[in-house]
Design a protein around this motif. Sequence first.
Motif, PDB file in Angstrom:
ATOM      1  N   TYR A  92       1.189 -10.690  -3.564  1.00  0.00           N
ATOM      2  CA  TYR A  92       1.708  -9.819  -2.511  1.00  0.00           C
ATOM      3  C   TYR A  92       0.736  -9.760  -1.336  1.00  0.00           C
ATOM      4  CZ  TYR A  92       4.723  -8.168  -6.303  1.00  0.00           C
ATOM      5  OH  TYR A  92       5.615  -8.093  -7.344  1.00  0.00           O
ATOM      6  N   VAL A  93       1.270  -9.403  -0.176  1.00  0.00           N
ATOM      7  CA  VAL A  93       0.450  -9.193   1.016  1.00  0.00           C
ATOM      8  C   VAL A  93       0.763  -7.811   1.574  1.00  0.00           C
ATOM      9  CG1 VAL A  93      -0.096  -9.980   3.352  1.00  0.00           C
ATOM     10  CG2 VAL A  93       0.462 -11.652   1.575  1.00  0.00           C
ATOM     11  N   LEU A  94      -0.290  -7.054   1.869  1.00  0.00           N
ATOM     12  CA  LEU A  94      -0.110  -5.775   2.551  1.00  0.00           C
ATOM     13  C   LEU A  94      -0.615  -5.930   3.973  1.00  0.00           C
ATOM     14  CD1 LEU A  94      -0.322  -2.267   1.153  1.00  0.00           C
ATOM     15  CD2 LEU A  94      -1.217  -2.692   3.423  1.00  0.00           C
ATOM     16  N   LEU A  95       0.312  -5.894   4.932  1.00  0.00           N
ATOM     17  CA  LEU A  95      -0.017  -6.015   6.352  1.00  0.00           C
ATOM     18  C   LEU A  95      -0.250  -4.621   6.933  1.00  0.00           C
ATOM     19  CD1 LEU A  95       2.870  -8.489   7.256  1.00  0.00           C
ATOM     20  CD2 LEU A  95       0.466  -9.107   7.029  1.00  0.00           C
ATOM     21  N   SER A  96      -1.247  -4.491   7.787  1.00  0.00           N
ATOM     22  CA  SER A  96      -1.504  -3.171   8.375  1.00  0.00           C
ATOM     23  C   SER A  96      -2.077  -3.291   9.776  1.00  0.00           C
ATOM     24  CB  SER A  96      -2.483  -2.374   7.502  1.00  0.00           C
ATOM     25  OG  SER A  96      -2.752  -1.107   8.068  1.00  0.00           O
ATOM     26  N   ASP A  97      -1.557  -2.450  10.684  1.00  0.00           N
ATOM     27  CA  ASP A  97      -2.199  -2.273  11.981  1.00  0.00           C
ATOM     28  C   ASP A  97      -3.444  -1.424  11.770  1.00  0.00           C
ATOM     29  OD1 ASP A  97      -0.270  -3.680  13.405  1.00  0.00           O
ATOM     30  OD2 ASP A  97       1.001  -1.922  13.688  1.00  0.00           O
ATOM     31  N   SER A  98      -4.227  -1.248  12.828  1.00  0.00           N
ATOM     32  CA  SER A  98      -5.460  -0.461  12.695  1.00  0.00           C
ATOM     33  C   SER A  98      -5.432   0.815  13.530  1.00  0.00           C
ATOM     34  CB  SER A  98      -6.670  -1.314  13.085  1.00  0.00           C
ATOM     35  OG  SER A  98      -6.489  -1.889  14.361  1.00  0.00           O
ATOM     36  N   LEU A 110      -3.164  -9.079  -1.381  1.00  0.00           N
ATOM     37  CA  LEU A 110      -4.037  -9.492  -0.284  1.00  0.00           C
ATOM     38  C   LEU A 110      -3.819  -8.545   0.890  1.00  0.00           C
ATOM     39  CD1 LEU A 110      -5.785 -11.586   1.366  1.00  0.00           C
ATOM     40  CD2 LEU A 110      -3.623 -12.771   1.849  1.00  0.00           C
ATOM     41  N   GLY A 111      -4.897  -8.005   1.430  1.00  0.00           N
ATOM     42  CA  GLY A 111      -4.793  -7.150   2.618  1.00  0.00           C
ATOM     43  C   GLY A 111      -4.987  -7.966   3.886  1.00  0.00           C
ATOM     44  N   ILE A 112      -4.104  -7.766   4.855  1.00  0.00           N
ATOM     45  CA  ILE A 112      -4.237  -8.397   6.172  1.00  0.00           C
ATOM     46  C   ILE A 112      -4.219  -7.289   7.225  1.00  0.00           C
ATOM     47  CG2 ILE A 112      -3.171  -9.884   7.910  1.00  0.00           C
ATOM     48  CD1 ILE A 112      -4.303 -11.515   5.701  1.00  0.00           C
TER      49      ILE A 112
END
Length: 372
Positions: A121-127, A7-9
């Motif tokens: 899984y979760v992939l956290l990302s700033d922009s 999952l992308g956040i």
Amino acid sequence: MMPKNVLGIVYSNSYDSCLKDFTQRRTMGSMLYGGRYRLIDFVLSNLVNSGVTKVGVITNSHFRSLMDHVGNGRPWDLARKVDGLYLLPPFNPSNAEHDSSNTVEVLGRISSFIKSCNEKYVLLSDSNFICNIDLSEVFDFHSEKDADITIVYKKGNLPALENMTSLTVDGNGKVTAIAVNPQNKENVNFNTGMMLVRKALLESLVADAVSAGYSNFEKDILQKNVDHLNIYGYEFTGWGCEIDSVNKYFEANMALLNKETRKDLFNKDRPIYTKVRNDMPVRYGVNSKVENSLVADGCIIEGTVKNSIIFRGVNIAKGAVVENSIIMQDSVISENVKLNCVIMDKDSVITPNKNLSGDKSYPLFVGKEIVI
């Protein structure tokens, strides 16, 4: 290709405060870049190109332009009956500024969304980190190391952002120490804001932090658990730029005038997608002159353009000279205007015979819909 159990956040408002003049009416994720893109395009494209089909975009404030840009996610193939793009609006807009800086609280208020997802899984990302990265390699690295958390880092000078972390990484990639806002800011392994973590672990860490009244994700979750969890660092070695100031934003755009930078960032095997705007080709006047510049479609160029980034629909009249500048979409440069080291936001107008000049180390900014 990354398995579809990720999952992308994406944090669309990450570090809005470092570009206050730009983000008064938009999020960091909807900042314009490179003639036709928004910063969030790079995050979404990286996720989609790596096989992620479910992405939640956390919004906090000033997100109308973001919603207009991403729409239903169709340009990134995220307009789906199953999975796709989810815009996660603010839970408490009256306390928006506080929410934006409190990552623990931000994750806490979308906990029901995360819980409802079946991904492992979760992939956290700033922009605000611009790059083209194969995230499936990050996942393979994470699996190979049997990591609890994998942080994507880059070697370089520490960005001037709040709560920036540098990592001490051993020869096996294991993170042995995490420093938050360290004294040493040169040639460090800085956190790019991308992190892969098991969903169950993330939910547990965030729930514990919320119940304990913690607010700082870097200090209260990452730094405190560096000795208790298997935290690994994945080094990103391609071209990348962390936007931490107006100067860095200016440099990141001007870097696209370098052929090798463009080749790395716009990798044909991993395309960068964006919202389509159907415009006519650029129209060049008889006496126009363009040198070492990127000019997007829909522009009318009748003057001189050198070493500049010109966005869609810009009109540069006869006798005008634009050098070392960034002119955002649908702006108008009138006759005999001279611009040097200027950043013009969209829909702005410079009337005839004006002379505006900044410096490469301190570009002059003209706000959105301003007439000078």
